[in-house]
Scaffold this active site. Structure first.
Site, PDB file in Angstrom:
ATOM      1  N   ASP A  98      13.422  -7.880  33.408  1.00 50.15           N
ATOM      2  CA  ASP A  98      14.870  -8.022  34.131  1.00 50.15           C
ATOM      3  C   ASP A  98      14.360  -9.548  35.356  1.00 50.15           C
ATOM      4  O   ASP A  98      14.870 -10.130  36.136  1.00 50.15           O
ATOM      5  CB  ASP A  98      16.078  -7.697  34.819  1.00 50.15           C
ATOM      6  CG  ASP A  98      14.977  -6.636  36.214  1.00 50.15           C
ATOM      7  OD1 ASP A  98      13.969  -6.892  36.319  1.00 50.15           O
ATOM      8  OD2 ASP A  98      15.341  -5.624  36.236  1.00 50.15           O
ATOM      9  N   GLU A 120      12.400  -1.336  28.253  1.00 51.18           N
ATOM     10  CA  GLU A 120      13.207  -1.094  29.789  1.00 51.18           C
ATOM     11  C   GLU A 120      14.735  -2.211  29.804  1.00 51.18           C
ATOM     12  O   GLU A 120      15.241  -2.705  30.076  1.00 51.18           O
ATOM     13  CB  GLU A 120      13.081  -1.475  31.317  1.00 51.18           C
ATOM     14  CG  GLU A 120      13.800  -0.461  32.363  1.00 51.18           C
ATOM     15  CD  GLU A 120      12.741  -0.984  33.867  1.00 51.18           C
ATOM     16  OE1 GLU A 120      11.908  -0.498  34.221  1.00 51.18           O
ATOM     17  OE2 GLU A 120      13.205  -2.032  34.267  1.00 51.18           O
ATOM     18  N   GLU A 134      18.085 -11.491  38.244  1.00 48.38           N
ATOM     19  CA  GLU A 134      17.666 -10.698  37.609  1.00 48.38           C
ATOM     20  C   GLU A 134      18.853  -9.904  36.025  1.00 48.38           C
ATOM     21  O   GLU A 134      18.337  -9.250  35.023  1.00 48.38           O
ATOM     22  CB  GLU A 134      16.700  -8.942  38.139  1.00 48.38           C
ATOM     23  CG  GLU A 134      15.966  -9.603  38.674  1.00 48.38           C
ATOM     24  CD  GLU A 134      15.778  -9.833  39.631  1.00 48.38           C
ATOM     25  OE1 GLU A 134      17.230 -10.150  40.600  1.00 48.38           O
ATOM     26  OE2 GLU A 134      14.989 -10.073  40.040  1.00 48.38           O
ATOM     27  N   HIS A 207      11.661  -7.985  48.942  1.00 40.47           N
ATOM     28  CA  HIS A 207      11.607  -9.164  48.442  1.00 40.47           C
ATOM     29  C   HIS A 207      12.815  -9.848  47.688  1.00 40.47           C
ATOM     30  O   HIS A 207      12.224 -10.939  47.453  1.00 40.47           O
ATOM     31  CB  HIS A 207       9.987  -8.710  47.555  1.00 40.47           C
ATOM     32  CG  HIS A 207      10.823  -8.145  46.037  1.00 40.47           C
ATOM     33  ND1 HIS A 207      10.770  -7.190  46.240  1.00 40.47           N
ATOM     34  CD2 HIS A 207      10.725  -8.719  45.420  1.00 40.47           C
ATOM     35  CE1 HIS A 207      10.565  -6.162  44.905  1.00 40.47           C
ATOM     36  NE2 HIS A 207      11.449  -7.519  44.258  1.00 40.47           N
ATOM     37  N   ARG A 209      15.218 -11.624  45.484  1.00 36.96           N
ATOM     38  CA  ARG A 209      15.287 -13.735  45.914  1.00 36.96           C
ATOM     39  C   ARG A 209      17.065 -13.527  46.744  1.00 36.96           C
ATOM     40  O   ARG A 209      17.091 -14.083  47.671  1.00 36.96           O
ATOM     41  CB  ARG A 209      15.652 -13.996  45.003  1.00 36.96           C
ATOM     42  CG  ARG A 209      14.773 -14.782  44.581  1.00 36.96           C
ATOM     43  CD  ARG A 209      15.261 -15.820  43.298  1.00 36.96           C
ATOM     44  NE  ARG A 209      14.387 -17.082  43.481  1.00 36.96           N
ATOM     45  CZ  ARG A 209      13.049 -16.830  42.647  1.00 36.96           C
ATOM     46  NH1 ARG A 209      12.415 -15.554  42.856  1.00 36.96           N
ATOM     47  NH2 ARG A 209      12.056 -17.908  43.209  1.00 36.96           N
ATOM     48  N   HIS A 240       4.794  -7.914  50.416  1.00 31.63           N
ATOM     49  CA  HIS A 240       5.072  -9.105  49.156  1.00 31.63           C
ATOM     50  C   HIS A 240       4.551 -10.602  49.276  1.00 31.63           C
ATOM     51  O   HIS A 240       4.627 -10.920  50.686  1.00 31.63           O
ATOM     52  CB  HIS A 240       6.679  -9.682  48.689  1.00 31.63           C
ATOM     53  CG  HIS A 240       6.714 -10.249  48.145  1.00 31.63           C
ATOM     54  ND1 HIS A 240       6.589 -11.447  47.198  1.00 31.63           N
ATOM     55  CD2 HIS A 240       6.930  -9.744  45.891  1.00 31.63           C
ATOM     56  CE1 HIS A 240       6.734 -11.831  46.364  1.00 31.63           C
ATOM     57  NE2 HIS A 240       6.941 -10.300  45.376  1.00 31.63           N
TER      58      HIS A 240
END
Ligand code: UD1
Ligand code: UDP
Length: 372
Positions: A98, A120, A134, A207, A209, A240
């Site tokens: 994604d 997936e 995503e 991490h 967004r 990250h």
């Protein structure tokens, strides 16, 4: 039978972790010519995984820029990949999951009428803002895919409810479990684990967004409060590479001797750290799939999850990003033995570690049937 030319395209750490076992499997089949194209959406974090699996890419678009925007990633991949595919002319593109790479790569395939296989497939929150971006990416990939490799029956159900052809959906398990089979070892040792010895180690990652900014600062403050309150707790956070994550992490979590901020760990290290942690606090997708298999409780610091199987199994708890809630839930795991033990059962809703084999078989069978 004519050989099947398969190009696998990926570009970030989690895609690499989950695609590398599949690439190794594809290489075993003489009917398949397997090629790998990296978008390079990630750089160091991607190289780390490729190195561990010993896989060399046939092409790397190398698009990563500091502070890259979603538009820039998508546009860079569409342009670069277009040129590569025009020369390559594969029979099938394989994309994973994604990310912006998954979306742009699937779209590049669709524009050229190259069949797309989605590894997936079928994960959903049905909330376009969480995880952002995503949920859009995975739905968009499924819109243009020809083959769907669903990790679970629930993922398959989502695809069926959206009207996808049942003959093109294969429930395979998640290839992340294939990777996990070989990484955790009894005799593993590491300097960070020596540092954590004798404590209850919390393994921490963040991490996402949509959390960058105040939500992330809130979860960092909650983590710091926990470490300050419990002298037997140490927290290890492999940061990250994103500077927008690193700066607040260093500001809020730095300067405490029972907190260690490290560079990203390689996948063998990370899996072994998971296996030896007391519990995990994360907003990661992949870690939500790995931790149940290891019997490690996870506090998922997000408002939604596309992995409800782990919540139902009892090892994941969705705690959001409010400081007090995150703090209270972590505190509960540290003070309430019953609650902790209830989350420690090893369960594995994500397959038996043979997902890559099933995907390779399904691809070969599909091409053979198409020929006949
Ligand atoms: C991406 C994916 C996300 C996935 C995550 C896994 C999208 C929209 N997001 O988010 O779904 O969960 O990867 O980690 O596709 N950087 C480096 N070196 C690296 C990697 C990143 O320096 O090896 C820095 C760069 O400054 C880059 C920034 O991190 O601009 C953000 O990377 P990006 O891929 O845009 O977003 P992620 O948060 O990593
Ligand atoms: N991981 C790793 N090193 C780290 C942190 C995570 O190898 O320092 C692995 C982890 O085991 C999992 C994957 O990276 O397989 C998850 O990646 P990430 O959390 O970046 O992305 P997401 O799964 O949220 O898309």
């Amino acid at each position: 039978m004519k050989k099947i030319k398969i190009t696998s395209i990926f570009g970030t750490r989690p895609e690499a972790v989950k695609m590398c076992p599949l690439i190794l499997e594809l290489q075993k089949h003489e009917q398949i010519i397997s090629r790998v194209c990296l978008t390079g959406q990630h750089r160091e974090m991607l190289d780390q995984v490729m190195g561990i699996f010993g896989i060399r890419a046939d092409c790397n678009l190398d698009i990563m820029r500091e502070g890259q925007t979603l538009s820039r990633i998508t546009a860079g991949i569409l342009e670069g990949l277009g040129r590569f595919l025009d020369v390559e002319e594969p029979d099938l593109l394989l994309v994973h999951g994604d990310t912006s790479t998954s979306f742009a790569a699937a779209l590049a395939g669709f524009y050229r009428r190259i069949p797309v296989g989605h590894v997936e497939a079928g994960l959903r929150t049905y909330d376009m803002s969480s995880p952002y971006s995503e949920e859009f990416n995975r739905q968009a990939v499924d819109l243009v895919s020809d083959l769907y490799f669903a990790p679970t029956e629930l993922a398959k159900r989502h695809l069926l409810e959206e009207g996808k052809d049942p003959g093109r959906i294969f429930v395979t398990g998640n290839t992340v479990i294939d990777a996990l089979k070989d990484t955790v070892t009894e005799d593993y040792s590491n300097e960070h684990l020596d540092w954590a010895a004798g404590s209850r180690m919390i393994l921490f990652t963040a991490h996402r967004r949509e959390s960058i900014g105040e939500p992330m600062r809130r979860i960092f403050r909650a983590a710091r409060r926990i470490v300050e309150e419990f002298p037997d707790v140490k927290l290890l956070y492999p940061l990250h590479k994103n500077p927008r994550v690193r700066e607040p992490a260093r500001e809020i979590l730095g300067g405490e001797e029972r907190i260690r901020l490290t560079e990203p760990l390689d996948i063998c290290d990370f899996h072994n750290f998971m296996a030896r942690s007391y519990f995990i606090m994360t907003d990661s997708g992949g870690i939500q799939e790995e931790a149940p298999a290891l019997g490690k409780p996870v506090l998922v610091m997000r408002d939604t999850t596309e992995r409800p199987e782990g919540v139902e199994a009892g090892t994941l708890r969705l705690v959001g990003t409010q400081e007090d809630t995150v703090y209270e839930e972590a505190r509960r795991l540290l003070t309430d033995g019953g609650s902790y033990q209830a989350m420690c059962h090893a369960v594995n809703p994500y397959g038996d570690g043979h997902a890559s084999e099933r995907i390779a078989e399904a691809v070969i069978k599909w091409f053979m049937e198409r020929k006949n």
